[in-house]
Design a protein around this motif. Structure first.
Motif, PDB file in Angstrom:
ATOM      1  N   UNK A  71       0.853  -1.174   0.000  1.00  0.00           N
ATOM      2  CA  UNK A  71       0.000   0.000   0.000  1.00  0.00           C
ATOM      3  C   UNK A  71       0.892   1.226   0.000  1.00  0.00           C
ATOM      4  N   UNK A  72       0.346   2.387  -0.336  1.00  0.00           N
ATOM      5  CA  UNK A  72       1.185   3.580  -0.443  1.00  0.00           C
ATOM      6  C   UNK A  72       2.008   3.826   0.827  1.00  0.00           C
ATOM      7  N   UNK A  73       3.306   3.772   0.680  1.00  0.00           N
ATOM      8  CA  UNK A  73       4.195   4.078   1.786  1.00  0.00           C
ATOM      9  C   UNK A  73       4.668   2.894   2.605  1.00  0.00           C
ATOM     10  N   UNK A  74       4.172   1.695   2.339  1.00  0.00           N
ATOM     11  CA  UNK A  74       4.617   0.560   3.149  1.00  0.00           C
ATOM     12  C   UNK A  74       4.335  -0.762   2.442  1.00  0.00           C
ATOM     13  N   UNK A  75       4.896  -1.832   3.016  1.00  0.00           N
ATOM     14  CA  UNK A  75       4.751  -3.177   2.466  1.00  0.00           C
ATOM     15  C   UNK A  75       4.819  -4.157   3.639  1.00  0.00           C
ATOM     16  N   UNK A  76       3.868  -5.090   3.717  1.00  0.00           N
ATOM     17  CA  UNK A  76       3.852  -6.084   4.786  1.00  0.00           C
ATOM     18  C   UNK A  76       3.902  -7.478   4.180  1.00  0.00           C
ATOM     19  N   UNK A  77       4.500  -8.431   4.921  1.00  0.00           N
ATOM     20  CA  UNK A  77       4.668  -9.783   4.391  1.00  0.00           C
ATOM     21  C   UNK A  77       4.524 -10.807   5.509  1.00  0.00           C
ATOM     22  N   UNK A  78       3.909 -11.956   5.172  1.00  0.00           N
ATOM     23  CA  UNK A  78       3.810 -13.071   6.120  1.00  0.00           C
ATOM     24  C   UNK A  78       3.872 -14.369   5.331  1.00  0.00           C
ATOM     25  N   UNK A  79       4.415 -15.416   5.963  1.00  0.00           N
ATOM     26  CA  UNK A  79       4.469 -16.730   5.323  1.00  0.00           C
ATOM     27  C   UNK A  79       4.337 -17.817   6.376  1.00  0.00           C
ATOM     28  N   UNK A  80       3.849 -18.975   5.930  1.00  0.00           N
ATOM     29  CA  UNK A  80       3.673 -20.111   6.839  1.00  0.00           C
ATOM     30  C   UNK A  80       3.753 -21.412   6.047  1.00  0.00           C
ATOM     31  N   UNK A  81       4.268 -22.448   6.690  1.00  0.00           N
ATOM     32  CA  UNK A  81       4.322 -23.791   6.114  1.00  0.00           C
ATOM     33  C   UNK A  81       3.765 -24.750   7.154  1.00  0.00           C
ATOM     34  N   UNK A  82       2.677 -25.457   6.796  1.00  0.00           N
ATOM     35  CA  UNK A  82       2.043 -26.403   7.711  1.00  0.00           C
ATOM     36  C   UNK A  82       1.635 -27.659   6.949  1.00  0.00           C
ATOM     37  N   UNK A  83       0.981 -28.560   7.651  1.00  0.00           N
ATOM     38  CA  UNK A  83       0.521 -29.806   7.055  1.00  0.00           C
ATOM     39  C   UNK A  83      -0.830 -29.702   6.365  1.00  0.00           C
ATOM     40  N   UNK A  84      -1.483 -28.530   6.447  1.00  0.00           N
ATOM     41  CA  UNK A  84      -2.797 -28.340   5.829  1.00  0.00           C
ATOM     42  C   UNK A  84      -2.834 -26.948   5.202  1.00  0.00           C
ATOM     43  N   UNK A  85      -3.315 -26.833   3.971  1.00  0.00           N
ATOM     44  CA  UNK A  85      -3.322 -25.554   3.267  1.00  0.00           C
ATOM     45  C   UNK A  85      -4.192 -24.526   3.982  1.00  0.00           C
ATOM     46  N   UNK A  86      -5.305 -24.973   4.560  1.00  0.00           N
ATOM     47  CA  UNK A  86      -6.189 -24.044   5.262  1.00  0.00           C
ATOM     48  C   UNK A  86      -5.518 -23.511   6.536  1.00  0.00           C
ATOM     49  N   UNK A  87      -4.764 -24.346   7.224  1.00  0.00           N
ATOM     50  CA  UNK A  87      -4.013 -23.890   8.400  1.00  0.00           C
ATOM     51  C   UNK A  87      -2.944 -22.865   8.005  1.00  0.00           C
ATOM     52  N   UNK A  88      -2.284 -23.102   6.878  1.00  0.00           N
ATOM     53  CA  UNK A  88      -1.273 -22.157   6.397  1.00  0.00           C
ATOM     54  C   UNK A  88      -1.907 -20.808   6.083  1.00  0.00           C
TER      55      UNK A  88
END
Length: 125
Positions: A71-88
């Motif tokens: 978004x204007x002026x910033x950038x946010x990021x998150x990631x996850x690896x789990x055994x279920x796509x919905x949990x990720x």
């Protein structure tokens, strides 16, 4: 209907079913309330990537999800690896929500701080 955030979904080594797409759109569409101060349409872009980390393993942490919100002026990021796509997806949603809340709170504090200084300056006149 007016949307502040555009959601782009990419999938690798996993089929993006209509149910999975709808789940992602509902999860991340709910984050718009944290981004209400951007008036123009599509000012915020959320790129969600889902993937299987391997084609031949079926057990363990094989599902990967990542979100990048720009978004204007910033950038946010998150990631996850789990055994279920919905949990990720749930994990990256919770993490990005925490980051957005922190960003919004900090932004509001700086606005209040500036208003306080102006008020003090006016009282000094």
């Amino acid at each position: 209907l007016f949307f502040i955030m555009r959601i782009i979904i990419k999938s690798s080594v996993i089929e993006l079913t209509p149910g999975l797409k709808q789940y992602i759109e509902e999860k991340f569409g709910g984050l718009e309330k944290f981004l209400e101060h951007w008036e123009q349409e599509n000012a915020v872009e959320a790129k969600v990537e889902i993937a299987r980390t391997t084609k031949h393993h079926y057990k363990g942490d094989v599902f990967y999800a990542e979100v990048n919100i720009a978004f204007p002026g910033n950038h946010l990021r998150a990631e996850a690896t789990t055994g279920d796509i919905y949990n990720s997806i749930d994990e990256i949603h919770d993490e990005i929500k925490r980051q957005l809340r922190k960003y919004r709170t900090g932004r509001m504090e700086s606005i209040r701080k500036g208003a306080r200084k102006i008020k003090e300056w006016i009282k000094g006149i």
